[in-house]
Enzyme design. Structure first.
Site, PDB file in Angstrom:
ATOM      1  N   ASP A   1       0.614 -10.725   7.252  1.00 16.38           N
ATOM      2  CA  ASP A   1       1.205 -10.115   5.900  1.00 16.38           C
ATOM      3  C   ASP A   1       2.127  -9.672   6.229  1.00 16.38           C
ATOM      4  O   ASP A   1       2.823  -9.349   5.486  1.00 16.38           O
ATOM      5  CB  ASP A   1       0.133  -9.503   5.022  1.00 16.38           C
ATOM      6  CG  ASP A   1      -0.353  -8.306   6.678  1.00 16.38           C
ATOM      7  OD1 ASP A   1      -0.920  -8.968   6.935  1.00 16.38           O
ATOM      8  OD2 ASP A   1       0.250  -7.397   6.278  1.00 16.38           O
TER       9      ASP A   1
ATOM     10  N   ARG B   1       5.866 -12.882   1.765  1.00 16.17           N
ATOM     11  CA  ARG B   1       4.922 -12.560   3.519  1.00 16.17           C
ATOM     12  C   ARG B   1       4.805 -13.840   3.037  1.00 16.17           C
ATOM     13  O   ARG B   1       3.904 -14.690   1.592  1.00 16.17           O
ATOM     14  CB  ARG B   1       4.577 -11.462   2.813  1.00 16.17           C
ATOM     15  CG  ARG B   1       4.890 -10.339   2.753  1.00 16.17           C
ATOM     16  CD  ARG B   1       4.320  -9.218   2.916  1.00 16.17           C
ATOM     17  NE  ARG B   1       5.690  -8.131   2.082  1.00 16.17           N
ATOM     18  CZ  ARG B   1       5.464  -7.004   3.307  1.00 16.17           C
ATOM     19  NH1 ARG B   1       4.556  -7.206   4.268  1.00 16.17           N
ATOM     20  NH2 ARG B   1       5.912  -5.785   2.953  1.00 16.17           N
TER      21      ARG B   1
ATOM     22  N   GLY C   1       0.886  -1.177   0.432  1.00 14.91           N
ATOM     23  CA  GLY C   1       0.150  -0.134  -0.099  1.00 14.91           C
ATOM     24  C   GLY C   1       1.002   1.377   0.130  1.00 14.91           C
ATOM     25  O   GLY C   1       0.534   2.326  -0.031  1.00 14.91           O
ATOM     26  N   ARG C   2       1.703   0.633   0.488  1.00 19.38           N
ATOM     27  CA  ARG C   2       2.727   2.530   0.635  1.00 19.38           C
ATOM     28  C   ARG C   2       4.322   1.527   0.393  1.00 19.38           C
ATOM     29  O   ARG C   2       5.960   2.886   0.252  1.00 19.38           O
ATOM     30  CB  ARG C   2       2.805   2.909   1.945  1.00 19.38           C
ATOM     31  CG  ARG C   2       3.412   2.407   2.811  1.00 19.38           C
ATOM     32  CD  ARG C   2       3.394   2.719   4.607  1.00 19.38           C
ATOM     33  NE  ARG C   2       2.997   2.539   5.516  1.00 19.38           N
ATOM     34  CZ  ARG C   2       2.679   3.015   7.046  1.00 19.38           C
ATOM     35  NH1 ARG C   2       2.734   4.432   6.835  1.00 19.38           N
ATOM     36  NH2 ARG C   2       3.163   1.712   7.464  1.00 19.38           N
TER      37      ARG C   2
ATOM     38  N   GLY D   1      -0.760   5.967   1.246  1.00 22.59           N
ATOM     39  CA  GLY D   1       0.498   5.337   0.062  1.00 22.59           C
ATOM     40  C   GLY D   1       1.981   6.446   1.066  1.00 22.59           C
ATOM     41  O   GLY D   1       2.635   6.053   0.766  1.00 22.59           O
TER      42      GLY D   1
END
Length: 510
Positions: A262, A192, A102-103, A135
Site C-alpha cells: 500500500d 497504489r 487513514g489521515r 487521522g
C-alpha cells in the site's frame, strides 16, 4: 517566529481556480467524500515557492491567510472536492485487508507545468479508513516528509512532492505528546498497488477493470498500442518504472523503511515518507525502521521486496488476464532491468561513461570494502569525485596521484585493499576512449551529491521548529534544493554525522 522562505504579504489576493477531479470520476466505490477536520490557530512551518509557481499559485496568495487555512484543512476553496480513497495491501509480508487513506484527504487537482497534479493533505483528520489511528500527523513526521520529498526531487529520483507544512499547537499522542501538523503533498496520482489489491481481493472485478483502464488511459497509453494483453502490458510498464526507481534509491543510499504494497506507487514514485533514512556508514544490512524487528525492509532487501510487491500487483491483475503466465512473463524483465539500471547508476558514480565487462565486479569489490570498513556512503562518493581530476590524469606522477586520493583513502581501515581497488579503477577510467579527467570529474560531481537529508540534520531542524525557530529548516531546505552544489557556509551539512546520530530511532510513526 521566523518563517522559512518568507513571501511578501499582499492586502488582496486571487483565490486559485480550475480544480479538477479525475479520481472522483471513478465512482463511489473508490472513496468517501468528507471534509478535513480543522486545527486551531495554524501557522506556517515551511513553504515551497518553486512548486507553488509550477502549480500556478501566486506568491502573494501563498502568503495569505486563505492559503494557510486551506492547506491546514480549515477552509475549502471553490472547486475543491475533498475525499479519502479506499485500498488494501500487504504489510510486512502479510495480507492486512482493507486499509485506505487513514489521515490523507485529496482536495482535487491543479494544472501543473507537468500536467494535472493531485493536491493531498496528510494529517487532516479522521477518515472512515483511520482504523485505530487519530487521522493526524505530527510536526516531526511532517517536516521529515516535506524535506525529503523535495530532496529526492532535487536528486532526480521520482517522488511525490511537498508544497507546504502548516502547524498547530493542538496536542497529538505518539510515543509522547507532540503537536499537530499538516503536509500538503503533490503527485500526478497517489494510486497504489493496494488500490488494485483491494478490488481484486474483494471480488469487485468491474471496479478493478475501471481502475486499470483509468491508469492506462491517463498514465500508460502506450500499453494499448503494444501486442498482447493490455493489463499485462501495464504490469510490465509499472515493473520497469519500479526497477529504475529502486536502482536510484540504492545508488544514493536511500532506505525507504516500510515498503508495504500500500506504500508502492503505480507510477513508480517514491511515496509515503515515514521511517526513511539516507545511509551514514555503508552497511547493506542496515535497518532504518525501528518497527521492522525482522529486518524485512533492510537496505539490501529493497530490490527483492520491490519484485515481491510487483508479484502481488500481478496477482491482483490476474482477473483481467486470460492466463497467469501473462503476469509471470510481464514480471520477468524486472530481473534484468534492475541490475542493469543499478550498474548504470554505479558506473556514473564511478565516472564510467561506457559499460564494459568487469564493471560489475569492480563495483562489487568496492562495496564489499566499504561495508567491511563502514565507510561513510555520501562522503566517499563526493571525495572520490574530487579526487578523480588529479588521480586519474594519464601520466600523473605518483606523488600527485597519492595526494589526490588521500582524502578518500583516509575513510578506509584496510588501506592496502583500497589501494589495490583504486589502481584498478584508475586503469578502467584511462581505458575509456578520449578520457578527460576534468570532464569525468564534472560527471561525478553531478552524480554524487554533496548533501543528503541525513537523520541528524532533520532532527536538528525538527528540534528548532518545536521551539518556534524555523531557520534551521529553511537553511537545510535551501541546501537540499541544490544537493550537487557546494554552497558557501553550508559545509557542516555535508560533514560526518555526530556520534549521537547513531542513536536516533525512527519508526512507522516517524
Amino acid at each position: 517566529m521566523t518563517l522559512p522562505h518568507a513571501l511578501p504579504p499582499a492586502p488582496a489576493t486571487e483565490t486559485p481556480t480550475g480544480w479538477t477531479h479525475r479520481f472522483a470520476g471513478l465512482g463511489r466505490e473508490f472513496y468517501t467524500e468528507l471534509r478535513p477536520t480543522p486545527l486551531p490557530a495554524p501557522y506556517w512551518v515551511g513553504r515551497n515557492p518553486a512548486l507553488a509557481r509550477e502549480l500556478g499559485l501566486r506568491d502573494d496568495w501563498m502568503a495569505s491567510d486563505e492559503a494557510l487555512q486551506a492547506f491546514t484543512g480549515n477552509q475549502l476553496l471553490p472547486g475543491m472536492r475533498p475525499l479519502a480513497s479506499v485500498y488494501s495491501g500487504h504489510q510486512f509480508g502479510q495480507w492486512a485487508g482493507q486499509l485506505g487513506d487513514g489521515r490523507a484527504i485529496l482536495l482535487g487537482e491543479l494544472a501543473g507545468t507537468d500536467g494535472p497534479q493531485e493536491i493531498q493533505l496528510k494529517g487532516a483528520g479522521l477518515t472512515p479508513y483511520s482504523r485505530m489511528g487519530d487521522g493526524r500527523a505530527v510536526l516531526r513526521s511532517s517536516i521529515r516528509e516535506f524535506l525529503c520529498s523535495e530532496a529526492m526531487h532535487a536528486l532526480g529520483i521520482p517522488t511525490s512532492r511537498a508544497l507546504c507544512v502548516t502547524g498547530s499547537d493542538q496536542p497529538v499522542r505518539r510515543e509522547e505528546i507532540e503537536t499537530a501538523a499538516v503536509v500538503t503533498r503533490v503527485a500526478p496520482s497517489f494510486i497504489r498497488f493496494g488500490h488494485f489489491e483491494h478490488f481484486s481481493h474483494s471480488g469487485q472485478h468491474a471496479q478493478l477493470r475501471t481502475l486499470a483502464d483509468f491508469v492506462i488511459d491517463q498514465f500508460y497509453p502506450d500499453c494499448r498500442a503494444l501486442p498482447g494483453n493490455v493489463y499485462a502490458n501495464l504490469l510490465e510498464a509499472v515493473s520497469a518504472r519500479t526497477a529504475e526507481m529502486v536502482a536510484q534509491w540504492q545508488a544514493v543510499g536511500f532506505c525507504h523503511g516500510v515498503m508495504n504494497t500500500d506504500n508502492m506507487s503505480i507510477l513508480g514514485l517514491t511515496i509515503d515518507y515515514g521511517p526513511f533514512q539516507f545511509l551514514d556508514a555503508y552497511n547493506p544490512r542496515h535497518i532504518c525502521n525501528h518497527s521492522d524487528s525482522a529486518g524485512r525492509y533492510r537496505y539490501m532487501r529493497q530490490p527483492g521486496i520491490a519484485h515481491w510487491n510487483l508479484y502481488c500487483l500481478g496477482q491482483a491483475l490476474l482477473p483481467l488476464m486470460e492466463d497467469p503466465q501473462q503476469a509471470l512473463d510481464a514480471l520477468e524483465p524486472y530481473k534484468a532491468l534492475f541490475p542493469a539500471a543499478l550498474q548504470r547508476r554505479m558506473g556514473a558514480k564511478l565516472g564510467l561513461g561506457t559499460v564494459m565487462a568487469g564493471d560489475e565486479a569492480l563495483t562489487e569489490q568496492l562495496m564489499a570494502l566499504m561495508a567491511q570498513d563502514a565507510v561513510d556512503f555520501t562522503l566517499f562518493w563526493r571525495r572520490l569525485s574530487h579526487a578523480v581530476a588529479g588521480f586519474a590524469e594519464p601520466g600523473a606522477g605518483a606523488a600527485a596521484a597519492s595526494a589526490a586520493i588521500e582524502p578518500v583513502r583516509d575513510l578506509f581501515l584496510q588501506r592496502e585493499a583500497f589501494d589495490a581497488w583504486a589502481l584498478q579503477w584508475r586503469g578502467r577510467l584511462q581505458s575509456q576512449p578520449g578520457f578527460d579527467a576534468r570532464l569525468t570529474q564534472v560527471l561525478m560531481l553531478s552524480t554524487n551529491p554533496h548533501v543528503v537529508l541525513r537523520n541528524h540534520l532533520g532532527e536538528i531542524a525538527i528540534q528548532r521548529a518545536r521551539e518556534g525557530d524555523f531557520s534551521a529548516l529553511q537553511r537545510l531546505q535551501t541546501a537540499l534544493e541544490t544537493p550537487f552544489t557546494e554552497l558557501p557556509g553550508h559545509d557542516d551539512l555535508a560533514d560526518f554525522p555526530p556520534d549521537w546520530a547513531a542513536h536516533i530511532e525512527i519508526s512507522c510513526s516517524s
